[in-house]
Motif scaffolding. Structure first.
Motif, PDB file in Angstrom:
ATOM      1  N   LEU A 111      -2.159  -2.283  38.588  1.00 15.93           N
ATOM      2  CA  LEU A 111      -2.953  -2.786  37.474  1.00 15.93           C
ATOM      3  C   LEU A 111      -2.374  -2.326  36.136  1.00 15.93           C
ATOM      4  CD1 LEU A 111      -6.500  -2.018  38.917  1.00 15.93           C
ATOM      5  CD2 LEU A 111      -5.330  -4.231  38.918  1.00 15.93           C
ATOM      6  N   THR A 112      -2.869  -2.924  35.084  1.00 16.23           N
ATOM      7  CA  THR A 112      -2.567  -2.474  33.728  1.00 16.23           C
ATOM      8  C   THR A 112      -3.840  -1.885  33.129  1.00 16.23           C
ATOM      9  OG1 THR A 112      -3.188  -4.561  32.667  1.00 16.23           O
ATOM     10  CG2 THR A 112      -0.914  -4.370  33.477  1.00 16.23           C
ATOM     11  N   PRO A 113      -3.736  -1.067  32.085  1.00 13.43           N
ATOM     12  CA  PRO A 113      -4.957  -0.541  31.460  1.00 13.43           C
ATOM     13  C   PRO A 113      -5.921  -1.643  31.033  1.00 13.43           C
ATOM     14  CG  PRO A 113      -3.060   0.699  30.694  1.00 13.43           C
ATOM     15  CD  PRO A 113      -2.518  -0.452  31.507  1.00 13.43           C
ATOM     16  N   ALA A 114      -5.400  -2.766  30.555  1.00 19.82           N
ATOM     17  CA  ALA A 114      -6.268  -3.861  30.117  1.00 19.82           C
ATOM     18  C   ALA A 114      -7.074  -4.446  31.267  1.00 19.82           C
ATOM     19  CB  ALA A 114      -5.445  -4.947  29.451  1.00 19.82           C
ATOM     20  N   GLN A 115      -6.551  -4.342  32.500  1.00 21.32           N
ATOM     21  CA  GLN A 115      -7.259  -4.874  33.662  1.00 21.32           C
ATOM     22  C   GLN A 115      -8.350  -3.923  34.157  1.00 21.32           C
ATOM     23  OE1 GLN A 115      -3.613  -5.516  35.951  1.00 21.32           O
ATOM     24  NE2 GLN A 115      -4.032  -7.725  35.962  1.00 21.32           N
ATOM     25  N   LEU A 116      -8.417  -2.722  33.617  1.00 16.50           N
ATOM     26  CA  LEU A 116      -9.431  -1.748  34.012  1.00 16.50           C
ATOM     27  C   LEU A 116     -10.690  -1.846  33.159  1.00 16.50           C
ATOM     28  CD1 LEU A 116      -7.291   1.479  34.604  1.00 16.50           C
ATOM     29  CD2 LEU A 116      -8.356   0.031  36.335  1.00 16.50           C
ATOM     30  N   VAL A 117     -10.649  -2.613  32.082  1.00 18.21           N
ATOM     31  CA  VAL A 117     -11.794  -2.698  31.180  1.00 18.21           C
ATOM     32  C   VAL A 117     -12.172  -4.159  30.962  1.00 18.21           C
ATOM     33  CG1 VAL A 117     -11.282  -0.532  30.008  1.00 18.21           C
ATOM     34  CG2 VAL A 117     -10.283  -2.655  29.154  1.00 18.21           C
ATOM     35  N   CYS A 118     -13.420  -4.365  30.576  1.00 22.45           N
ATOM     36  CA  CYS A 118     -13.922  -5.725  30.349  1.00 22.45           C
ATOM     37  C   CYS A 118     -13.939  -6.091  28.877  1.00 22.45           C
ATOM     38  CB  CYS A 118     -15.334  -5.860  30.920  1.00 22.45           C
ATOM     39  SG  CYS A 118     -15.476  -5.446  32.674  1.00 22.45           S
ATOM     40  N   ASN A 119     -13.651  -5.124  28.006  1.00 18.92           N
ATOM     41  CA  ASN A 119     -13.804  -5.351  26.570  1.00 18.92           C
ATOM     42  C   ASN A 119     -12.552  -5.019  25.764  1.00 18.92           C
ATOM     43  OD1 ASN A 119     -13.846  -2.594  26.903  1.00 18.92           O
ATOM     44  ND2 ASN A 119     -15.580  -2.231  25.515  1.00 18.92           N
ATOM     45  N   GLY A 120     -11.427  -4.772  26.443  1.00 17.40           N
ATOM     46  CA  GLY A 120     -10.192  -4.475  25.733  1.00 17.40           C
ATOM     47  C   GLY A 120     -10.040  -3.047  25.263  1.00 17.40           C
ATOM     48  N   ASP A 121     -11.036  -2.181  25.531  1.00 19.42           N
ATOM     49  CA  ASP A 121     -10.979  -0.792  25.052  1.00 19.42           C
ATOM     50  C   ASP A 121     -10.159   0.068  26.012  1.00 19.42           C
ATOM     51  OD1 ASP A 121     -11.364   1.659  23.891  1.00 19.42           O
ATOM     52  OD2 ASP A 121     -13.533   1.749  24.248  1.00 19.42           O
ATOM     53  N   THR A 122      -8.853   0.032  25.877  1.00 23.37           N
ATOM     54  CA  THR A 122      -7.975   0.776  26.783  1.00 23.37           C
ATOM     55  C   THR A 122      -7.802   2.230  26.363  1.00 23.37           C
ATOM     56  OG1 THR A 122      -6.027   0.039  25.531  1.00 23.37           O
ATOM     57  CG2 THR A 122      -6.702  -1.297  27.433  1.00 23.37           C
TER      58      THR A 122
END
Length: 546
Positions: free
Chosen positions: A472-483
């Protein structure tokens, strides 16, 4: 085989309690009785806060106490003798003064008019939704259903019978007593979610506590942890609850106190894994949260090895595990190689199932709607924390549920940080929440809606840090873009969630309400505006719960 959501904003009436409050713990019996009696007296002077009708009666059922003297007493509510579903409340007081009330009931209004349907009519309506063969109406009682916008007269009907692809063999329905509409569906067999999953099997050679009956007879009973016992279901299915429970399958025994042979050729091997997992869960709750046993009463739990389950086609499988709240009993299957499962006796499975028991004894989260997702998420959260706590080299801690029981390397039942990878679950909270009445079709199955709570907890504990090997990428771990979310660690995250579960959540808590209540828990434990408090807010936003 699950115990199976758009709910309004929570009515949470909370006064500030001093920050940095130690974790709540179950009170001793004498202190429990006194706390319940005192809280009952305080309720009578605060009925408006409780949205109480003149004919409401409150019955205390649980107490948690802080070391600073604050007490959290849970009450069930009845109106004219009928249970008020969704009317439960947690009353917090300190030194004899009322401080807070946590509830989801939105109105002091009560139903008017008479029921148009009889109890038999309600059973027929429930039976039409059961789909499979109905063997018995387990119970049928008039209630006030108050999980919706306004309390209504209803019947709570529990049916037992044949398992289907939509539910297990034990299901609760709420049927509107005026219209006959099914308002809510909840599966009462709460499983690990795998449909189609001494000398231990997984954890090597272990030192275990047993009960010696004679020179040549030892029982798999843990005398050091409330006499919890592992029984043999002898291949019976969970759908045949009555034959299993009332036949009372025998406790696993051994002649020389050397149990199993590290393979499934000895029936006691998986019994050791179960015994070990139950013990690890007991120790985690006792040593981390001060809770002794699921109910906080020091009593162990009965577990059944060698249980079978029915698939959606009616076939028999061992690819599952389950907790049944009606009987406070756990069941474990022997796996199903054709479906990709080894025996379902991993540590995180035991922690998951036993946490259903803790939830049943505290918040009693309903098994549908947002509350159902939170119920399953709580089990995944604490099952994971038990796995980390056990720190067994054969099964290192991670945020994957049931990875030990899959035959295919790299597979698991669920990945908490990316549950939607299964094609069915939710990572992000949808607008409008989850509908209780969609549980029967599997659309809002709590095993799928739990992904929201699981993502929140991963972000709270670890931050937007990509798990090794996930791709995964950090962006795929969040729903709001807050990496840039930073974690606070598992210990603090677990204590915050436990405090909210045991002293604030009620049966109808929604995800947005859980955000509010975990923020309150974080403020009480670590201070308002603390890094921990801020992290809770960012983690929930990272799962789209705002």
């Amino acid at each position: 085989m699950t115990s199976h959501f758009n709910v309004p904003k929570r009515i949470a009436l909370v006064l500030a309690i001093a920050a940095a409050v130690p974790a709540a713990h179950a009170a001793p019996p004498a202190a429990r009785a006194l706390a319940m009696q005192q809280a009952q007296g305080l309720l009578s002077a605060n009925r408006a806060v409780l949205k109480a009708d003149a004919e409401d009666v409150f019955e205390a059922r649980d107490v948690a106490a802080d070391r600073d003297g604050a007490e959290h007493v849970r009450f069930e509510r009845r109106w004219r003798g009928m249970p008020v579903i969704g009317g439960d409340v947690v009353a917090t007081s300190a030194r004899g003064r009322f401080g807070a009330a946590s509830l989801t009931l939105r109105s002091a209004l009560r139903p008017t008019g008479e029921a148009r349907l009889s109890k038999d009519d309600a059973a027929v309506e429930a039976g039409s939704r059961f789909r499979g063969r109905v063997d018995k109406v387990y119970s049928n009682q008039a209630v006030v259903y108050a999980r919706g916008a306004a309390p209504v007269l209803a019947y709570e009907v529990i049916l037992s019978g044949a398992q289907t692809d939509a539910h297990s063999g034990l299901v609760k329905y709420y049927v509107d007593a005026a219209s006959g509409k099914v308002l809510d569906v909840q599966d009462l067999v709460q499983t690990a979610g795998a449909v189609g999953t001494g000398k231990s099997l997984y954890y090597g050679d272990l030192s275990i506590a047993t009960d010696q009956k004679s020179a040549t007879k030892f029982d798999l009973i843990d005398t050091t942890r409330g006499n919890g016992a592992v029984h043999d279901a002898q291949g019976k299915t969970v759908s045949d609850l009555f034959s299993i429970l009332f036949l009372n399958g025998p406790v696993l025994t051994d002649a020389d106190n050397v149990w199993g042979n590290n393979t499934t050729s000895d029936r006691n091997s998986v019994g050791v894994d179960i015994h070990y997992g139950v013990g690890a869960t007991w120790d985690y709750y006792k040593n981390v949260h001060g809770r002794t046993g699921l109910s906080g009463d020091g009593k162990g739990i009965k577990s059944y090895a060698h249980t079978t389950f029915k698939t959606s086609t009616g076939a028999i499988t061992g690819a599952n595990a389950a907790y049944v709240a009606l009987t406070n009993t756990m069941f474990y299957g022997d796996g199903d190689a054709a479906r990709g499962f080894k025996p379902v006796v991993g540590i995180d499975v035991a922690g998951h199932e036993m946490t259903h028991g803790v939830t049943a004894k505290t918040a009693a989260l309903a098994y549908s709607g947002d509350a159902g997702g939170l119920n399953e998420s709580a089990s995944d959260i604490f099952g994971t924390l038990v796995e980390f706590y056990a720190n067994n080299a054969n099964d290192p801690g991670d945020y994957r549920i049931g990875e030990m029981v899959r035959t295919e390397p790299g597979k698991a039942l669920r990945d908490m940080y990316n549950q939607a990878a299964d094609g069915k679950s939710f990572n992000c909270y949808p607008a409008g929440g989850f509908d209780p009445n969609l549980a029967a079709g599997g659309i809002h199955d709590p095993h799928y809606t739990s992904g929201v709570g699981n993502r929140f907890f991963y972000l709270l504990a670890e931050g937007a840090v990509v798990p090794a090997g996930s791709g995964l990428t950090p962006a795929q771990l969040v729903c709001n873009g807050d990496t840039a979310i930073a974690g606070i660690g598992r210990d603090k995250a677990g204590k915050i969630f436990y405090r909210a579960l045991t002293t604030k959540f009620t049966s109808n808590t929604s995800y947005p309400q859980a955000r509010t209540l975990t923020l309150q828990a974080a403020a009480e434990l670590y201070g308002a505006g603390s890094p921990e408090h801020t992290a809770v807010a960012r983690a929930w936003s990272g799962a789209n719960v705002n």
